[in-house]
Design a protein around this motif. Structure first.
Motif, PDB file in Angstrom:
ATOM      1  N   GLY A 207       0.854  -1.376  -0.129  1.00 57.22           N
ATOM      2  CA  GLY A 207      -0.090  -0.202  -0.023  1.00 57.22           C
ATOM      3  C   GLY A 207       0.795   1.146   0.045  1.00 57.22           C
ATOM      4  N   THR A 208       0.585   2.294   0.642  1.00 61.40           N
ATOM      5  CA  THR A 208       1.197   3.387   0.913  1.00 61.40           C
ATOM      6  C   THR A 208       2.704   2.903   1.351  1.00 61.40           C
ATOM      7  N   GLY A 209       2.787   2.009   2.507  1.00 61.57           N
ATOM      8  CA  GLY A 209       4.213   1.533   2.925  1.00 61.57           C
ATOM      9  C   GLY A 209       3.729  -0.031   2.667  1.00 61.57           C
ATOM     10  N   ILE A 210       4.775  -0.792   3.113  1.00 60.48           N
ATOM     11  CA  ILE A 210       5.093  -2.260   3.072  1.00 60.48           C
ATOM     12  C   ILE A 210       5.156  -2.970   4.557  1.00 60.48           C
ATOM     13  N   ALA A 211       4.443  -3.576   5.149  1.00 66.56           N
ATOM     14  CA  ALA A 211       4.705  -4.315   6.426  1.00 66.56           C
ATOM     15  C   ALA A 211       4.056  -5.786   6.169  1.00 66.56           C
ATOM     16  N   ALA A 212       4.473  -6.462   6.904  1.00 68.55           N
ATOM     17  CA  ALA A 212       4.003  -8.068   6.787  1.00 68.55           C
ATOM     18  C   ALA A 212       3.325  -8.553   7.851  1.00 68.55           C
ATOM     19  N   ALA A 213       2.411  -9.337   7.900  1.00 67.64           N
ATOM     20  CA  ALA A 213       1.775 -10.300   8.932  1.00 67.64           C
ATOM     21  C   ALA A 213       2.132 -11.437   8.739  1.00 67.64           C
ATOM     22  N   MET A 214       2.897 -12.033   9.567  1.00 69.68           N
ATOM     23  CA  MET A 214       3.553 -13.319   9.768  1.00 69.68           C
ATOM     24  C   MET A 214       2.950 -14.453  10.532  1.00 69.68           C
ATOM     25  N   VAL A 215       2.589 -15.652   9.952  1.00 67.22           N
ATOM     26  CA  VAL A 215       2.107 -16.765  10.541  1.00 67.22           C
ATOM     27  C   VAL A 215       3.261 -17.745  10.462  1.00 67.22           C
ATOM     28  N   VAL A 216       3.457 -17.954  11.740  1.00 68.18           N
ATOM     29  CA  VAL A 216       4.678 -19.148  11.867  1.00 68.18           C
ATOM     30  C   VAL A 216       4.374 -20.029  12.891  1.00 68.18           C
ATOM     31  N   ASP A 217       4.144 -21.364  12.390  1.00 72.99           N
ATOM     32  CA  ASP A 217       3.841 -22.545  13.087  1.00 72.99           C
ATOM     33  C   ASP A 217       2.449 -22.504  13.829  1.00 72.99           C
ATOM     34  N   GLY A 218       1.548 -21.695  12.973  1.00 72.10           N
ATOM     35  CA  GLY A 218       0.298 -21.507  13.365  1.00 72.10           C
ATOM     36  C   GLY A 218      -0.067 -20.368  14.349  1.00 72.10           C
ATOM     37  N   ARG A 219       0.940 -19.514  14.480  1.00 73.69           N
ATOM     38  CA  ARG A 219       0.914 -18.162  15.168  1.00 73.69           C
ATOM     39  C   ARG A 219       1.041 -17.031  14.742  1.00 73.69           C
ATOM     40  N   LEU A 220       0.374 -15.865  15.004  1.00 74.15           N
ATOM     41  CA  LEU A 220       0.816 -14.695  14.178  1.00 74.15           C
ATOM     42  C   LEU A 220       1.933 -14.254  14.979  1.00 74.15           C
ATOM     43  N   VAL A 221       2.907 -13.656  14.557  1.00 75.17           N
ATOM     44  CA  VAL A 221       4.239 -13.188  15.052  1.00 75.17           C
ATOM     45  C   VAL A 221       4.192 -11.884  15.441  1.00 75.17           C
ATOM     46  N   SER A 222       4.146 -11.479  16.533  1.00 73.11           N
ATOM     47  CA  SER A 222       4.059 -10.006  16.748  1.00 73.11           C
ATOM     48  C   SER A 222       5.413  -9.404  17.226  1.00 73.11           C
ATOM     49  N   GLY A 223       6.396 -10.257  17.772  1.00 75.77           N
ATOM     50  CA  GLY A 223       7.700  -9.568  18.270  1.00 75.77           C
ATOM     51  C   GLY A 223       7.489  -8.629  19.275  1.00 75.77           C
ATOM     52  N   ASP A 224       6.455  -8.674  20.289  1.00 76.28           N
ATOM     53  CA  ASP A 224       6.206  -7.538  21.125  1.00 76.28           C
ATOM     54  C   ASP A 224       5.493  -6.130  20.747  1.00 76.28           C
ATOM     55  N   GLY A 225       5.193  -6.438  19.194  1.00 74.72           N
ATOM     56  CA  GLY A 225       4.781  -5.237  18.668  1.00 74.72           C
ATOM     57  C   GLY A 225       5.583  -4.868  17.490  1.00 74.72           C
ATOM     58  N   PHE A 226       6.928  -5.169  17.499  1.00 78.74           N
ATOM     59  CA  PHE A 226       7.790  -4.614  16.627  1.00 78.74           C
ATOM     60  C   PHE A 226       8.026  -5.443  15.221  1.00 78.74           C
ATOM     61  N   ALA A 227       7.418  -6.596  15.051  1.00 77.45           N
ATOM     62  CA  ALA A 227       7.972  -7.398  13.906  1.00 77.45           C
ATOM     63  C   ALA A 227       7.148  -7.061  12.711  1.00 77.45           C
ATOM     64  N   GLY A 228       7.665  -7.527  11.509  1.00 80.33           N
ATOM     65  CA  GLY A 228       6.870  -7.758  10.353  1.00 80.33           C
ATOM     66  C   GLY A 228       7.372  -6.536   9.423  1.00 80.33           C
ATOM     67  N   GLU A 229       8.288  -5.723   9.785  1.00 83.34           N
ATOM     68  CA  GLU A 229       8.573  -4.384   8.987  1.00 83.34           C
ATOM     69  C   GLU A 229       9.598  -4.879   7.722  1.00 83.34           C
ATOM     70  N   ILE A 230       9.232  -5.658   6.946  1.00 84.31           N
ATOM     71  CA  ILE A 230       9.845  -6.210   5.733  1.00 84.31           C
ATOM     72  C   ILE A 230      10.123  -4.984   4.797  1.00 84.31           C
ATOM     73  N   GLY A 231       9.117  -3.969   4.865  1.00 84.46           N
ATOM     74  CA  GLY A 231       9.523  -2.978   3.967  1.00 84.46           C
ATOM     75  C   GLY A 231      10.609  -2.340   4.360  1.00 84.46           C
ATOM     76  N   HIS A 232      11.136  -2.270   5.461  1.00 85.70           N
ATOM     77  CA  HIS A 232      12.267  -1.433   5.833  1.00 85.70           C
ATOM     78  C   HIS A 232      13.444  -2.453   5.770  1.00 85.70           C
ATOM     79  N   THR A 233      13.700  -3.136   4.924  1.00 85.24           N
ATOM     80  CA  THR A 233      15.191  -3.979   4.859  1.00 85.24           C
ATOM     81  C   THR A 233      15.524  -3.753   3.420  1.00 85.24           C
ATOM     82  N   ARG A 234      16.801  -3.560   3.231  1.00 82.08           N
ATOM     83  CA  ARG A 234      17.401  -3.026   2.175  1.00 82.08           C
ATOM     84  C   ARG A 234      17.670  -4.094   0.627  1.00 82.08           C
ATOM     85  N   PHE A 235      16.925  -3.556  -0.212  1.00 81.72           N
ATOM     86  CA  PHE A 235      16.858  -4.587  -1.470  1.00 81.72           C
ATOM     87  C   PHE A 235      17.549  -3.850  -2.643  1.00 81.72           C
TER      88      PHE A 235
END
Ligand SMILES: [Zn+2]
Length: 317
Positions: A142-170
């Motif tokens: 969308g306007t930005g990019i973030a991800a919702a990650m389902v790992v081994d049946g659970r939605l990963v939140s990383g205490d609220g910090f996870a999923g910011e795949i839009g901010h990795t350098r490609f």
């Protein structure tokens, strides 16, 4: 007669607040959108959010419903231990959103604060494109990019910090642009819907009036500049998906957000490029998300109902 029960759900992720009253079976008994007063600053946005939650609760009561919970989902970084949110595009710098809502609704309803993309992914997992998966990814462009990650049946939140795949350098060439996060060459700077529109405008020397949608139309019409920016977006996306797939082995990836309107124009080259890049890895299906703009609001409601159910379990112990 026993009152029907609902939760209040609000999604602050888009250009307008998407709100609803949602029953336990995910029936949306009322839906509306409201402006998000970004231009008036962070306090105005918080006030508008709190007012919306309170007024939706009043509407529920007037319509004969009992409000069991409140689910609010927001963009940015959520410190789930503190209930604070940092979201540049809402002018929030560690704002105590959870306490503000709790104070406004008072004792009684369960209040849940979560990330808009994770909520959207949860809705896709429970009732959309990711149903039946235990390892999967919801990736809205969308306007930005973030991800919702389902790992081994659970939605990963990383205490609220996870999923910011839009901010990795490609993007590693000199063409790497500075991102809103301060770094250079982030995925978001080339592959978000906003980036596509901006980069086409820069390259072609004329701005598009209808955002990424127009770039996709130009691409279909054989426009050479559209083809270049599209190809660069695809390459960065494939790099990101290869990395994710290698690390977390999803069986299905649901692409959402504004760019998913491109349908097979986007999905087919993604699948083809991915197939050429993966060797030993388990190959994920690449599909379109199905819940569209309502995903975040539905996810907020599901999370609020989960909190109500957890409360019942605790009471039973
Ligand atoms: Zn960034």
């Amino acid at each position: 007669m026993e009152l029907s029960e609902v939760v209040v759900a609000v999604d602050l992720g888009g250009t307008r607040m998407k709100c609803g009253l949602v029953a336990r079976d995910s029936t949306v008994v009322h839906r509306e959108t409201r402006p998000t007063p970004r231009a008036a600053g962070g306090q105005a946005v918080l006030d508008a959010l709190v007012e919306t939650v309170v007024e939706l609760g009043q509407k529920a009561a007037a319509d004969g419903y009992r409000v069991r919970g409140v689910g609010v989902v927001v963009p940015g970084i959520i410190d789930s231990a503190r209930g604070t949110v940092r979201a540049e595009n809402l002018a929030w710098l560690n704002v105590g959103v959870l306490d503000a809502i709790r104070n406004a609704v008072g004792p009684g309803p369960e209040v849940v604060l979560a990330h808009d993309v994770r909520a959207g992914g949860y809705a896709e997992l429970r009732g959309g494109a990711l149903v039946g998966t235990t390892n999967s990814l919801f990736l809205p462009l969308g306007t930005g990019i973030a991800a919702a990650m389902v790992v081994d049946g659970r939605l990963v939140s990383g205490d609220g910090f996870a999923g910011e795949i839009g901010h990795t350098r490609f993007v590693h060439t000199d063409a790497a642009e500075q991102c809103a996060c301060g770094q250079f060459g982030c995925l978001e700077t080339v592959a978000s819907a906003a980036a596509l529109a901006r980069r086409y405008g820069d390259r072609a020397g004329r701005p598009v009036t209808d955002g990424a949608r127009e770039v996709i139309e130009l691409l279909a019409a054989g426009d050479a500049d559209a083809a270049v920016v599209w190809d660069e977006a695809l390459q960065a996306l494939v790099d990101a998906i290869v990395l994710y797939t290698t690390l977390l082995a999803p069986t299905r990836i649901a692409i959402g957000g504004g760019l998913v309107g491109a349908g097979e124009t986007l999905l087919r080259p993604l699948r083809d490029a991915l197939a050429g890049r993966l060797t030993f890895q388990r190959r994920p299906e690449i599909v379109a998300a199905v819940l569209g703009e309502e995903a975040g609001c539905l996810g907020a409601a599901l999370m609020a109902w989960d909190a109500v159910a957890n409360l019942k379990e605790e009471e039973a112990v």
